[in-house]
Design an enzyme around this catalytic site. Structure first.
Site, mmCIF file in Angstrom:
data_model
loop_
_atom_site.group_PDB
_atom_site.id
_atom_site.type_symbol
_atom_site.label_atom_id
_atom_site.label_comp_id
_atom_site.label_asym_id
_atom_site.label_seq_id
_atom_site.Cartn_x
_atom_site.Cartn_y
_atom_site.Cartn_z
ATOM 1 N N LYS A 13 19.727 -20.808 -1.787
ATOM 2 C CA LYS A 13 19.487 -21.992 -0.939
ATOM 3 C C LYS A 13 18.320 -22.831 -1.458
ATOM 4 O O LYS A 13 18.435 -24.050 -1.602
ATOM 5 C CB LYS A 13 19.201 -21.571 0.520
ATOM 6 C CG LYS A 13 20.311 -20.770 1.169
ATOM 7 C CD LYS A 13 19.967 -20.381 2.589
ATOM 8 C CE LYS A 13 18.776 -19.468 2.715
ATOM 9 N NZ LYS A 13 18.966 -18.124 2.116
ATOM 10 N N ARG A 88 18.793 -20.150 11.617
ATOM 11 C CA ARG A 88 19.143 -18.773 11.264
ATOM 12 C C ARG A 88 19.684 -18.013 12.468
ATOM 13 O O ARG A 88 20.062 -16.853 12.329
ATOM 14 C CB ARG A 88 17.900 -18.054 10.739
ATOM 15 C CG ARG A 88 17.800 -17.998 9.213
ATOM 16 C CD ARG A 88 16.514 -17.261 8.884
ATOM 17 N NE ARG A 88 16.433 -16.672 7.600
ATOM 18 C CZ ARG A 88 15.827 -17.224 6.550
ATOM 19 N NH1 ARG A 88 15.359 -18.442 6.619
ATOM 20 N NH2 ARG A 88 15.716 -16.563 5.425
ATOM 21 N N ARG A 123 13.190 -12.560 -8.789
ATOM 22 C CA ARG A 123 12.704 -13.859 -8.267
ATOM 23 C C ARG A 123 11.192 -13.996 -8.435
ATOM 24 O O ARG A 123 10.428 -13.062 -8.194
ATOM 25 C CB ARG A 123 13.050 -13.996 -6.776
ATOM 26 C CG ARG A 123 12.410 -15.241 -6.170
ATOM 27 C CD ARG A 123 13.139 -15.761 -4.983
ATOM 28 N NE ARG A 123 13.066 -14.894 -3.814
ATOM 29 C CZ ARG A 123 13.676 -15.198 -2.656
ATOM 30 N NH1 ARG A 123 14.355 -16.315 -2.528
ATOM 31 N NH2 ARG A 123 13.582 -14.362 -1.649
ATOM 32 N N ARG A 156 7.211 -12.624 -4.218
ATOM 33 C CA ARG A 156 7.078 -12.667 -2.764
ATOM 34 C C ARG A 156 6.917 -11.270 -2.189
ATOM 35 O O ARG A 156 7.604 -10.353 -2.608
ATOM 36 C CB ARG A 156 8.311 -13.345 -2.140
ATOM 37 C CG ARG A 156 8.118 -14.824 -1.932
ATOM 38 C CD ARG A 156 9.383 -15.515 -1.529
ATOM 39 N NE ARG A 156 10.012 -14.961 -0.328
ATOM 40 C CZ ARG A 156 11.040 -15.521 0.295
ATOM 41 N NH1 ARG A 156 11.529 -16.665 -0.164
ATOM 42 N NH2 ARG A 156 11.559 -14.980 1.364
ATOM 43 N N ARG A 167 16.300 -7.706 5.534
ATOM 44 C CA ARG A 167 16.635 -9.131 5.669
ATOM 45 C C ARG A 167 18.150 -9.334 5.603
ATOM 46 O O ARG A 167 18.694 -10.184 6.306
ATOM 47 C CB ARG A 167 15.906 -9.935 4.574
ATOM 48 C CG ARG A 167 14.403 -10.002 4.862
ATOM 49 C CD ARG A 167 13.605 -10.375 3.640
ATOM 50 N NE ARG A 167 13.936 -11.678 3.130
ATOM 51 C CZ ARG A 167 13.717 -12.072 1.888
ATOM 52 N NH1 ARG A 167 13.179 -11.241 1.024
ATOM 53 N NH2 ARG A 167 14.025 -13.283 1.524
#
Ligand code: ADP
Ligand code: AMP
Length: 212
Positions: A13, A88, A123, A156, A167
């Site tokens: 996203k 969400r 990431r 992160r 998550r």
């Protein structure tokens, strides 16, 4: 153009929001980036959000709705915007509708859970502007440094395998139902997220009827 990008954590996203925003010339509103900045600045919202984010839980709806309502009222949003990571939950989507924040299109970036782990372990995000990179699929030009703002790239805190699992569980329990919500309003488009980044961008632009 007011666009929502839906998708599991790691679906792409943020990556796609940045690219589509450049084409449409509108700002991207990433609730995750706004919350991380609030945590860095030690604001009241940041203090409230931190414990939820660290364990991969959702931040309460009222906090998120307040943030987004305030942000979309800014002058730079007058010509449209892209919502990345919001809504969400169904109550968040209902709150947007109730506030008259009606979206033109909702694109769900589809991806299997099995692909997500390698996305998350690779990431790296910019500590300044929040831009998202990947060590192999989308590396920065200079290792460890953001192409856009020159700040340091970091991992992160919520990208650990354990938190990612949580998550994903939260995504399936709370967020996935938004696809039915927007399909019933006739606004949902599905895009295959498991292809090259450029191909995903092209598919999103086609889905929303924009020529690149
Ligand atoms: P989200 O905002 O949905 O959580 P990101 O845009 O941050 O996801 O993408 C998650 C990770 O996967 C990042 O490291 C990003 O560079 C990488 N990524 C995004 N899209 C793709 C893709 N199509 N193929 C491979 N890696 C991707
Ligand atoms: P993201 O950067 O989109 O992956 O979001 C990181 C974290 O911020 C999430 O795991 C949640 O804890 C929180 N968050 C971001 N957006 C929302 C939202 N719309 N509703 C609830 N929590 C959110």
């Amino acid at each position: 153009m007011k666009l929502i990008l839906l998708g599991a954590p790691g679906a792409g996203k943020g990556t796609q929001a940045e690219r589509i925003a450049k084409v449409l010339n509108v700002p991207t509103i990433s609730t995750g980036n706004i919350l991380r900045e609030a945590i860095r600045n030690g604001t009241e919202i940041g203090l409230k959000a931190k414990a939820f984010m660290d364990k991969g839980a959702l931040v309460p709806d009222e906090v998120i709705i307040g943030i987004v309502a305030e942000r979309v009222a800014q002058p730079d949003c007058a010509g449209g915007y892209i919502l990345d990571g919001m809504p969400r939950t169904i109550p968040q989507a209902q709150a947007l509708e109730a506030k008259g924040i009606c979206m033109d299109a909702v694109v769900s970036i589809e991806i299997e859970d099995a692909v997500i782990e390698s996305r998350m372990t690779g990431r790296r995000v910019c500590s300044g502007c929040g831009a998202s990179y990947h060590i192999s699929a989308n590396p920065s030009k200079v290792e460890g440094i953001c192409d856009t703002c020159g700040k340091e790239l970091i991992i992160r805190k919520d990208d650990t395998p354990e938190t990612v699992k949580n998550r994903l569980r939260v995504f399936h329990a709370e967020t996935e139902a938004l696809k039915d919500f927007y399909a019933s309003l006739g606004r949902l488009k599905l895009v295959d997220g498991d292809q090259d980044i450029d191909d995903v961008t092209r598919e999103i632009l086609t889905a929303i009827g924009v020529e690149a």
